[in-house]
Design an enzyme around this catalytic site. Structure first.
Site, PDB file in Angstrom:
ATOM      1  N   CYS A 143       0.886  -1.181   0.000  1.00 43.87           N
ATOM      2  CA  CYS A 143       0.000   0.000   0.000  1.00 43.87           C
ATOM      3  C   CYS A 143       0.915   1.220   0.000  1.00 43.87           C
ATOM      4  O   CYS A 143       1.166   1.815   1.044  1.00 43.87           O
ATOM      5  CB  CYS A 143      -0.913  -0.012   1.218  1.00 43.87           C
ATOM      6  SG  CYS A 143      -1.911  -1.507   1.375  1.00 43.87           S
ATOM      7  N   LYS A 149       8.129   5.771   1.691  1.00 41.25           N
ATOM      8  CA  LYS A 149       8.791   4.543   2.118  1.00 41.25           C
ATOM      9  C   LYS A 149       9.315   3.768   0.904  1.00 41.25           C
ATOM     10  O   LYS A 149      10.369   3.138   0.973  1.00 41.25           O
ATOM     11  CB  LYS A 149       7.837   3.692   2.946  1.00 41.25           C
ATOM     12  CG  LYS A 149       7.365   4.385   4.223  1.00 41.25           C
ATOM     13  CD  LYS A 149       6.370   3.530   4.984  1.00 41.25           C
ATOM     14  CE  LYS A 149       5.780   4.293   6.163  1.00 41.25           C
ATOM     15  NZ  LYS A 149       4.891   5.404   5.727  1.00 41.25           N
ATOM     16  N   ASP A 224       2.248  -1.212   4.941  1.00 34.81           N
ATOM     17  CA  ASP A 224       1.920   0.030   5.659  1.00 34.81           C
ATOM     18  C   ASP A 224       0.435   0.247   5.425  1.00 34.81           C
ATOM     19  O   ASP A 224       0.029   0.915   4.483  1.00 34.81           O
ATOM     20  CB  ASP A 224       2.769   1.183   5.124  1.00 34.81           C
ATOM     21  CG  ASP A 224       2.591   2.452   5.938  1.00 34.81           C
ATOM     22  OD1 ASP A 224       2.668   2.376   7.174  1.00 34.81           O
ATOM     23  OD2 ASP A 224       2.375   3.513   5.324  1.00 34.81           O
ATOM     24  N   CYS A 274      -0.234   4.317  10.988  1.00 33.49           N
ATOM     25  CA  CYS A 274      -0.039   5.638  11.603  1.00 33.49           C
ATOM     26  C   CYS A 274      -1.202   5.944  12.530  1.00 33.49           C
ATOM     27  O   CYS A 274      -1.735   7.047  12.553  1.00 33.49           O
ATOM     28  CB  CYS A 274       0.139   6.728  10.551  1.00 33.49           C
ATOM     29  SG  CYS A 274      -1.252   6.920   9.424  1.00 33.49           S
TER      30      CYS A 274
END
Length: 370
Positions: A143, A149, A224, A274
Site C-alpha cells: 500500500c 517509504k 503500511d 499511523c
C-alpha cells in the site's frame, strides 16, 4: 515537529475550510481553492484573512458567513476574491489563501532540493530500516502511496534489485513514479492495483512481472496498512465514529493474508500503521500469530519507539518486540539534552516519542518449509 502560537490576532475577513483541508493547514500547507467552503462577502485578492475549519461539516458551500463550530487555524493572504473562487469552481485548483501566520509553525520543505530530499516523519523512516532491504532483492510495498517509504527502500538497496509499489488510486501511483524519476531511482515499478487482489490464484507462470503475483514471489514485504490515521498530528479533533475506526480491521487482515502468501519462506514482513488504536495494532499482531502460524514475531532494529500496549493477549516478550510511537502517553522527563550524545539509546527513546506522529511497527519472518 511544530509548536502552537496563541497570540495571533483574528481578522474580520474570514475563510472557512473543510476538516481535511484544515488538518493539512495545521501541518504546514497553504489553503487550496477546492478546500474552501465559505468566504466573507467582502473578501478581495490581497486581503489579510483569518482561516477557520468547519470540523462538523455544517457550513454550506458558498456561504458568506458561518456561526457554527469552527477552529481557528491562523491568518493568511487571499490570492483571489470571493467572486473569483466561487464563480470558477470546480475547475479552479490553485492556492486560495497563502498562510502567513499559522497557529502551528510546521516548517515546509516542499521543493527544497527535490532531487535529493524526501520529507518523512521519524517513524516512517524507521520502518524502512526495520524492513532492512538488501541489494538484489525483490521487495513489495503493498500500500505504497504517497511513496516516501518506497523511495527510501530503493535508496537503502542502493537502487539494486526491484521494488514493486501498489496502490489503488491512479493519481497517487503517478506521484510515486514522478518521485522515483526525480530521485533517479530505477528499481521502482509502480502499479495501480488493489493490494487485496495482488495474489495470483491460478498457478500459471508469471511472465509479465505485473500484478497479481504468484505465491512466494518476494524477499521482503512492507504492509503500511490503510488505517484510521489517529496518530497524525497536529490534529484539530477526532471526527471518526467508532464504526469508522473499526471498519479498517477487516481490510488490514485481508492485506495481511495476501502479504503472508506472497512472501518467500525466510522472508521478512513488516506491518505498520499511523494510528494508535489497539484494534489496528496489537490485536492485529495477535490475530496474525494465531491465524498465520508460519509467521514469527521478530525483534526490531533499530528500536526507537516504546514497546507494545497491553490488552491484546500478547506476552511481555512479544510486546517488547513491537514498536509503538505514542506521544500522548509518554511522560515528560527532565533531561540535559547536551548529554544525549553520551546516553544509551534506551535512555533517550522517550525523546523520539515526545515529538513525532503516533505510529506502530511489527516485524515478522516467514518460517521455512520443513
Amino acid at each position: 515537529m511544530s509548536y502552537r502560537r496563541n497570540n495571533i490576532k483574528q481578522q474580520p475577513c474570514e475563510v472557512i475550510v473543510g476538516a481535511q483541508c484544515g488538518n493539512a493547514v495545521l501541518r504546514g500547507a497553504h489553503v487550496y481553492v477546492p478546500g474552501i467552503v465559505s468566504a466573507s462577502k467582502f473578501m478581495k485578492g490581497g486581503d489579510v484573512v483569518s482561516v477557520y475549519s468547519d470540523i462538523k461539516g455544517k457550513c454550506k458551500k458558498g456561504a458568506k458567513e458561518f456561526d457554527g463550530t469552527k477552529i481557528f487555524l491562523g491568518n493568511g493572504i487571499s490570492e483571489l476574491s470571493r467572486k473569483e473562487i466561487f464563480s470558477r469552481l470546480p475547475e479552479l485548483k490553485g492556492v486560495g489563501v497563502r498562510m502567513t501566520d499559522p497557529v502551528y509553525l510546521s516548517p515546509s520543505f516542499d521543493n527544497v532540493l527535490p532531487s535529493y530530499l524526501f520529507l518523512q516523519n521519524l517513524p516512517s523512516a524507521v520502518v524502512s530500516h526495520v524492513l532492512d532491504p538488501q541489494p538484489g532483492e525483490k521487495i513489495l510495498d503493498l500500500c505504497a502511496a504517497p511513496g516516501g517509504k518506497t523511495t527510501h527502500i530503493a535508496a537503502l538497496m542502493h537502487d539494486q534489485g526491484e521494488v514493486i509499489a501498489l496502490d489503488k488510486i491512479s493519481n497517487k501511483v503517478e506521484k510515486i513514479k514522478q518521485n522515483a524519476l526525480l530521485l533517479g531511482l530505477n528499481s521502482i515499478r509502480a502499479f495501480c492495483f488493489d493490494g487485496t487482489k495482488a495474489l495470483k490464484l491460478d498457478m500459471v507462470k508469471d511472465t509479465d512481472g505485473e500484478p497479481p503475483f504468484l505465491p512466494e514471489s518476494f524477499d521482503r514485504i512492507l504492509l503500511d496498512a490503510p488505517c484510521s490515521g489517529l496518530g497524525q498530528r497536529p490534529n484539530m479533533a477526532c471526527t471518526w465514529t467508532l464504526k469508522e475506526v473499526t471498519s479498517y480491521q477487516p481490510l488490514q487482515r485481508k492485506l495481511f493474508t495476501v502479504a503472508a502468501e506472497l512472501l518467500k519462506p525466510g522472508g521478512v514482513l513488516v506491518y505498520s500503521t499511523c494510528t494508535v488504536t489497539l484494534a489496528e495494532n496489537e490485536e492485529q499482531v495477535a490475530w496474525a500469530l494465531k491465524t498465520l502460524p508460519h509467521l514469527q514475531l521478530q525483534r526490531q532494529d533499530p528500536q526507537v519507539g516504546g514497546e507494545g500496549m497491553l490488552g491484546a493477549g500478547l506476552s511481555s516478550e512479544q510486546l517488547k518486540r513491537l514498536q509503538r510511537f505514542d506521544p500522548c502517553v509518554v511522560p515528560s522527563q527532565d533531561s540535559d539534552t547536551g548529554s544525549l550524545r553520551d546516553a544509551r539509546i534506551e535512555d533517550t527513546m522517550w525523546l523520539a516519542n515526545k515529538d513525532c506522529i503516533g505510529f506502530f511497527i511489527a516485524k515478522f519472518v516467514k518460517c521455512k518449509s520443513t
